[in-house]
Design a protein around this motif. Structure first.
Motif, PDB file in Angstrom:
ATOM      1  N   GLY A 139      -3.254  -5.900  -2.897  1.00  0.00           N
ATOM      2  CA  GLY A 139      -2.340  -5.910  -4.238  1.00  0.00           C
ATOM      3  C   GLY A 139      -1.075  -6.260  -3.966  1.00  0.00           C
ATOM      4  N   LYS A 140      -0.098  -5.721  -4.524  1.00  0.00           N
ATOM      5  CA  LYS A 140       1.466  -6.217  -4.549  1.00  0.00           C
ATOM      6  C   LYS A 140       2.182  -5.475  -3.404  1.00  0.00           C
ATOM      7  CE  LYS A 140       1.983  -7.110  -9.505  1.00  0.00           C
ATOM      8  NZ  LYS A 140       2.790  -6.818 -10.637  1.00  0.00           N
ATOM      9  N   LYS A 141       1.697  -4.313  -3.162  1.00  0.00           N
ATOM     10  CA  LYS A 141       2.425  -3.491  -1.952  1.00  0.00           C
ATOM     11  C   LYS A 141       1.784  -3.001  -0.893  1.00  0.00           C
ATOM     12  CE  LYS A 141       5.952  -1.841  -5.369  1.00  0.00           C
ATOM     13  NZ  LYS A 141       6.733  -0.743  -5.775  1.00  0.00           N
ATOM     14  N   ASN A 142       0.341  -2.776  -1.036  1.00  0.00           N
ATOM     15  CA  ASN A 142      -0.300  -1.852  -0.154  1.00  0.00           C
ATOM     16  C   ASN A 142      -0.961  -2.911   1.034  1.00  0.00           C
ATOM     17  OD1 ASN A 142       0.172   0.283  -1.500  1.00  0.00           O
ATOM     18  ND2 ASN A 142      -1.955   0.546  -2.138  1.00  0.00           N
ATOM     19  N   TRP A 143      -1.482  -2.641   2.035  1.00  0.00           N
ATOM     20  CA  TRP A 143      -1.995  -3.346   3.158  1.00  0.00           C
ATOM     21  C   TRP A 143      -3.301  -2.676   3.654  1.00  0.00           C
ATOM     22  CZ3 TRP A 143       0.082  -7.961   4.693  1.00  0.00           C
ATOM     23  CH2 TRP A 143       1.454  -8.182   4.276  1.00  0.00           C
ATOM     24  N   VAL A 144      -4.359  -3.608   3.614  1.00  0.00           N
ATOM     25  CA  VAL A 144      -5.550  -3.439   4.605  1.00  0.00           C
ATOM     26  C   VAL A 144      -5.522  -3.562   6.081  1.00  0.00           C
ATOM     27  CG1 VAL A 144      -7.903  -3.785   4.864  1.00  0.00           C
ATOM     28  CG2 VAL A 144      -7.029  -3.908   2.634  1.00  0.00           C
ATOM     29  N   VAL A 145      -5.783  -2.197   6.749  1.00  0.00           N
ATOM     30  CA  VAL A 145      -5.559  -2.123   8.145  1.00  0.00           C
ATOM     31  C   VAL A 145      -6.800  -1.634   8.776  1.00  0.00           C
ATOM     32  CG1 VAL A 145      -2.906  -1.641   8.176  1.00  0.00           C
ATOM     33  CG2 VAL A 145      -4.592   0.118   8.186  1.00  0.00           C
TER      34      VAL A 145
END
Length: 441
Positions: A114-120
């Protein structure tokens, strides 16, 4: 000049990594270099004494200025913005994030979400979507980091995570009221700002509750040494908490041991009251079970129940006390709730016994023992109310509609009893076929 307690503690407790900060040799090595003919103990003691003097001299020497100059160390109010670098999150970076309120994990950034989150991908190999607010540290120098190397990275970090480093560094930095970034701290104590050393410095500083306090500057963190008086107070609290945690652990072990015993082998109640510390904890559980506890007892009982895996409720406390044999299975809680005395001295018991012998029951010939009757009640198992009604059929007709038919039946012989069971009855069949009914009110 005698060394201060903190200086002596630092000198005797610091590890090789911590002593390297002061450019000193470890004690073990100093002992091996002792002259021939001197005992190892004597050499170690002598080296320890010289080590304390060296630490004190090093701490108070103006020559430490060269250390500050080498890393460009500045005071809290003089910290330049050029020293503070806020790293942006991007694919391939190794970072630490808050998984929940109790856990922080290492992870590698995979892609935006999305605009702000990150997949880690975290150290357990689990994919998660995290918010920027969850990120606690971005490890420098880790572009294109392979998530399969996180376990190896953590294993290497364990060798550098020595808490005694914090005290040694605090002694050095507090005299000049110097604040440092994580990387500067890593350079001071490890002599390197590489990714592993920087992460270890962050790990120690972020979890320290005694020597350093975290302050923010333009979105990045720096750490400031606490005042000496505050450190002494925090150390006192820390030691007190560790002692309390140890006592709780020992008490929980006692509870688990008693709980595992069969019913006939439970420890007697008085065994829980012999030692003051154990007595306080068991009485806190008792007060919690009867809803008559103060704030301290509520806190203590809650911690005990949590450690035992029970819910923090009065019914759970009651169940635990029964399980360990402190309470009988059919305990009357009102006796404890209203502080009714249940134990007496041998003298009082002997006088009571004499009264029973000398004063026989004068009404025994007119009373009937009905304790063998089975009682039927329409109520819950926990019913404990007392019903104050006169033993008159017309009152029962108003109160107990469900036995109206019995009350109008002339073949029924009535015996009205006073008991703790409300709206209950017993019945037996007479030889002539009639039914004898006892109404419990």
């Amino acid at each position: 000049m005698r060394p201060s307690p903190m200086a002596a503690r630092a000198a005797s407790g610091c590890s090789s990594a911590a002593l390297a900060f002061f450019r000193l040799r470890p004690l073990a090595r100093a002992a091996r270099l002792a002259p021939a003919g001197r005992s190892a103990f004597g050499a170690t003691a002598a080296c320890r004494g010289r080590l304390v003097d060296s630490v004190l001299q090093e701490l108070r020497s103006r020559r430490r200025v060269r250390v500050s100059a080498r890393i460009g160390l500045q005071g809290t109010k003089e910290l330049s913005d050029s020293k503070i670098e806020k790293r942006t999150i991007q694919k391939g970076l190794l970072l630490e994030f808050h998984k929940d309120s109790e856990r922080s994990l290492l992870a590698v950034v995979e892609r935006p979400d999305g605009k702000k989150n990150w997949v880690v991908t975290d150290q357990n190999g689990i994919l998660s979507s995290i918010k920027p607010q969850q990120v606690t540290y971005v490890v420098p120098g880790t572009m294109d980091f392979d998530c399969s190397r996180i376990a190896e990275f953590l294993e290497k970090a364990q060798d550098l995570l020595d808490p005694t480093i914090l005290e040694c560094a605090w002694m050095e930095l507090s005299e000049k009221d110097k604040s440092v970034t994580v990387e500067e701290f890593a350079d001071i104590v490890y002599g390197s700002k590489e990714s592993l050393e920087s992460y270890c410095a962050h790990f120690l500083l972020s979890r320290d509750i005694v020597y350093f306090v975290k302050v923010e500057s333009r979105g990045s963190s720096i750490y400031q040494p606490r005042p000496s008086a505050q450190v002494d107070e925090l150390l006192r609290r820390k030691l007190a908490k560790e002692a309390a945690d140890k006592e709780l652990e020992e008490f929980v072990h006692l509870l688990k041991s008693a709980k595992a015993l069969p019913l006939g082998s439970k420890p007697p109640k008085n065994s829980w009251l012999m030692e003051e510390k154990v007595k306080q904890k068991i009485e806190s559980l008792q007060a919690y079970a009867v809803d008559a506890c103060n704030d301290e007892q509520r806190r203590m009982a809650g911690n005990i129940l949590k450690a035992m895996g029970f819910a923090r409720t009065s019914s759970a406390a009651l169940k635990l006390l029964i399980n360990v044999g402190y309470f009988p299975v059919h305990v009357n809680l009102d006796l404890f709730r209203y502080d009714v005395q249940t134990t007496y001295t041998e003298k009082v018991l002997s006088v009571a016994e004499e009264l029973l012998v000398d004063c026989p029951d004068s009404d025994k010939h007119v009373r009937k023992d009905l304790s063998n009757l089975r009682v039927y009640a329409i109520d819950v198992d926990e019913a404990d109310e007392v019903c104050f009604y006169y033993c008159c059929p017309h009152i029962f007709r108003k109160k107990l509609n469900y036995i109206n038919s019995l009350l109008t039946d002339k073949s029924v012989e009535y015996y009205f009893l006073v008991t703790q069971l409300d709206d209950a009855l017993s019945a037996t069949r007479l030889p002539d076929g009639r039914i004898k009914v006892w109404i419990h009110v």
